[in-house]
Design an enzyme around this catalytic site. Sequence first.
Site, PDB file in Angstrom:
ATOM      1  N   CYS A 135      30.739 -22.051 -10.546  1.00 63.15           N
ATOM      2  CA  CYS A 135      31.737 -21.060 -10.131  1.00 63.15           C
ATOM      3  C   CYS A 135      32.936 -21.070 -11.078  1.00 63.15           C
ATOM      4  CB  CYS A 135      32.201 -21.344  -8.700  1.00 63.15           C
ATOM      5  SG  CYS A 135      33.396 -20.115  -8.140  1.00 63.15           S
ATOM      6  N   GLY A 190      21.080 -11.874  -8.952  1.00 62.53           N
ATOM      7  CA  GLY A 190      22.220 -11.601  -8.091  1.00 62.53           C
ATOM      8  C   GLY A 190      22.493 -10.120  -8.004  1.00 62.53           C
TER       9      GLY A 190
HETATM   10  C1  FMN Z   1      30.253 -11.333  -5.925  1.00 62.90           C
HETATM   11  C2  FMN Z   1      29.685 -12.587  -6.532  1.00 62.90           C
HETATM   12  C3  FMN Z   1      29.779 -13.787  -5.864  1.00 62.90           C
HETATM   13  C4  FMN Z   1      29.233 -14.955  -6.415  1.00 62.90           C
HETATM   14  N1  FMN Z   1      29.290 -16.112  -5.699  1.00 62.90           N
HETATM   15  C5  FMN Z   1      28.644 -17.214  -6.177  1.00 62.90           C
HETATM   16  C6  FMN Z   1      28.550 -18.394  -5.382  1.00 62.90           C
HETATM   17  O1  FMN Z   1      29.009 -18.438  -4.220  1.00 62.90           O
HETATM   18  N2  FMN Z   1      27.915 -19.472  -5.927  1.00 62.90           N
HETATM   19  C7  FMN Z   1      27.360 -19.442  -7.195  1.00 62.90           C
HETATM   20  O2  FMN Z   1      26.793 -20.435  -7.651  1.00 62.90           O
HETATM   21  N3  FMN Z   1      27.430 -18.328  -7.947  1.00 62.90           N
HETATM   22  C8  FMN Z   1      28.030 -17.231  -7.462  1.00 62.90           C
HETATM   23  N4  FMN Z   1      28.022 -16.081  -8.194  1.00 62.90           N
HETATM   24  C9  FMN Z   1      27.287 -16.040  -9.464  1.00 62.90           C
HETATM   25  C10 FMN Z   1      25.843 -15.551  -9.244  1.00 62.90           C
HETATM   26  O3  FMN Z   1      25.118 -16.469  -8.455  1.00 62.90           O
HETATM   27  C11 FMN Z   1      25.111 -15.370 -10.586  1.00 62.90           C
HETATM   28  O4  FMN Z   1      25.104 -16.605 -11.254  1.00 62.90           O
HETATM   29  C12 FMN Z   1      25.778 -14.329 -11.471  1.00 62.90           C
HETATM   30  O5  FMN Z   1      26.162 -13.179 -10.737  1.00 62.90           O
HETATM   31  C13 FMN Z   1      24.870 -13.918 -12.635  1.00 62.90           C
HETATM   32  O6  FMN Z   1      23.671 -13.400 -12.139  1.00 62.90           O
HETATM   33  P1  FMN Z   1      23.392 -11.795 -12.019  1.00 62.90           P
HETATM   34  O7  FMN Z   1      23.682 -11.192 -13.375  1.00 62.90           O
HETATM   35  O8  FMN Z   1      21.947 -11.707 -11.627  1.00 62.90           O
HETATM   36  O9  FMN Z   1      24.339 -11.267 -10.985  1.00 62.90           O
HETATM   37  C14 FMN Z   1      28.595 -14.926  -7.681  1.00 62.90           C
HETATM   38  C15 FMN Z   1      28.511 -13.706  -8.358  1.00 62.90           C
HETATM   39  C16 FMN Z   1      29.030 -12.550  -7.814  1.00 62.90           C
HETATM   40  C17 FMN Z   1      28.898 -11.240  -8.564  1.00 62.90           C
END
Ligand code: FMN
Length: 329
Positions: A103, A227
């Site tokens: 995070c 995500g």
């Molecule tokens: C709104 C939002 C909230 C997120 N909250 C977390 C979280 O609680 N824990 C975590 O490890 N990553 C969190 N992430 C990161 C995502 O798990 C992921 O690593 C990131 O969005 C990249 O993947 P994507 O391109 O498929 O979205 C969050 C991302 C977004 C956009």
Amino acid sequence: MGIQIGDIYIDTPVFLAPMSGVTDQPYRKMIRKQGPELVFSEMIASREMLNSENSGIRKLKTDCEAEYPLVVQLAGWDPGDMALAAKMSEDRGAAVIDINMGCPAKKVVNKFAGSALMQDLDAANSIIRSVVSAVSIPVTLKMRTGWDSNNRNAPELAKIAESEGIQMVAVHGRTRCQAYKGEADWSFIKKVKDNVRIPVIANGDIQTVYDAQKCIRISGADGVMIGRGAYGKPWFLNHVTKFLKMGKVLPSPVLLKQKTFLLEHLDLMMNYYGFENGARMARKHITWYTKGLPLASESRQRIYSTKDLSSLINEIENLYENALEQMAV
Ligand SMILES: Cc1cc2nc3c(=O)[nH]c(=O)nc-3n(C[C@H](O)[C@H](O)[C@H](O)COP(=O)(O)O)c2cc1C
């Protein structure tokens, strides 16, 4: 392409990423019903959970049967707190504990949790050791490639994690300092994969089934975590699974079917939060489901100001009806 995490066998690893404010129980249930084999909770701060603050406890509320195997993700900087929170999660039905070392949010890294732990591998090691020894369920770890472009130490952290008993790592292909800017570096994830024997899951910027295939080819990862690509598309992970497994490209559901998904999701949110909080939580999902539909932005304003469930449903029905009419002309 299957992987084993403790007793859990995953045939095609296509996982829902943890997302605070998004992957709550209603959303996870929606995704899980379409088939994906593993979903992650929102991040839960260990201290908040131990203090029994409302949101920490709300986030821990799971429907163990419908969600099995649920991964509960914990964040924190204190090994003792993290161990207690992990045990508490196990007792409440978590099938896997995931430790958050990815995070980037200031309020998290300022407390030396989340991706800040990638700056101090000794501290990271203590947390991992403490959590692994506190529970009998598998523990996994989510990380970024590193703190910044000069310190991309994910391969090293993954090695430590493996030696401490972590059973799978997921790597978001960006550094902490990149936050969400630039592109996820899938090729760097290959360095993590080459450094450990435990399963490695690649994450970042997978928006299409072809992205998932390309990401696996470039990273050599055992699976993908998705995500934002699943925003408003609870069927997307299932489509990725089918494509990776059988090379089959499934068409997007027709608009009426998409509406059915949204109404089903709305129903889950209403049951879980009640009308007021449910309608507030529903806003972002409605925006994602209806993105790009003709006249949707006008309808959304009416949807957001509804005062009861039946008017909310009526407005959603109208939005889709208007969109279909526009698309027919
Ligand atoms: C709104 C939002 C909230 C997120 N909250 C977390 C979280 O609680 N824990 C975590 O490890 N990553 C969190 N992430 C990161 C995502 O798990 C992921 O690593 C990131 O969005 C990249 O993947 P994507 O391109 O498929 O979205 C969050 C991302 C977004 C956009």
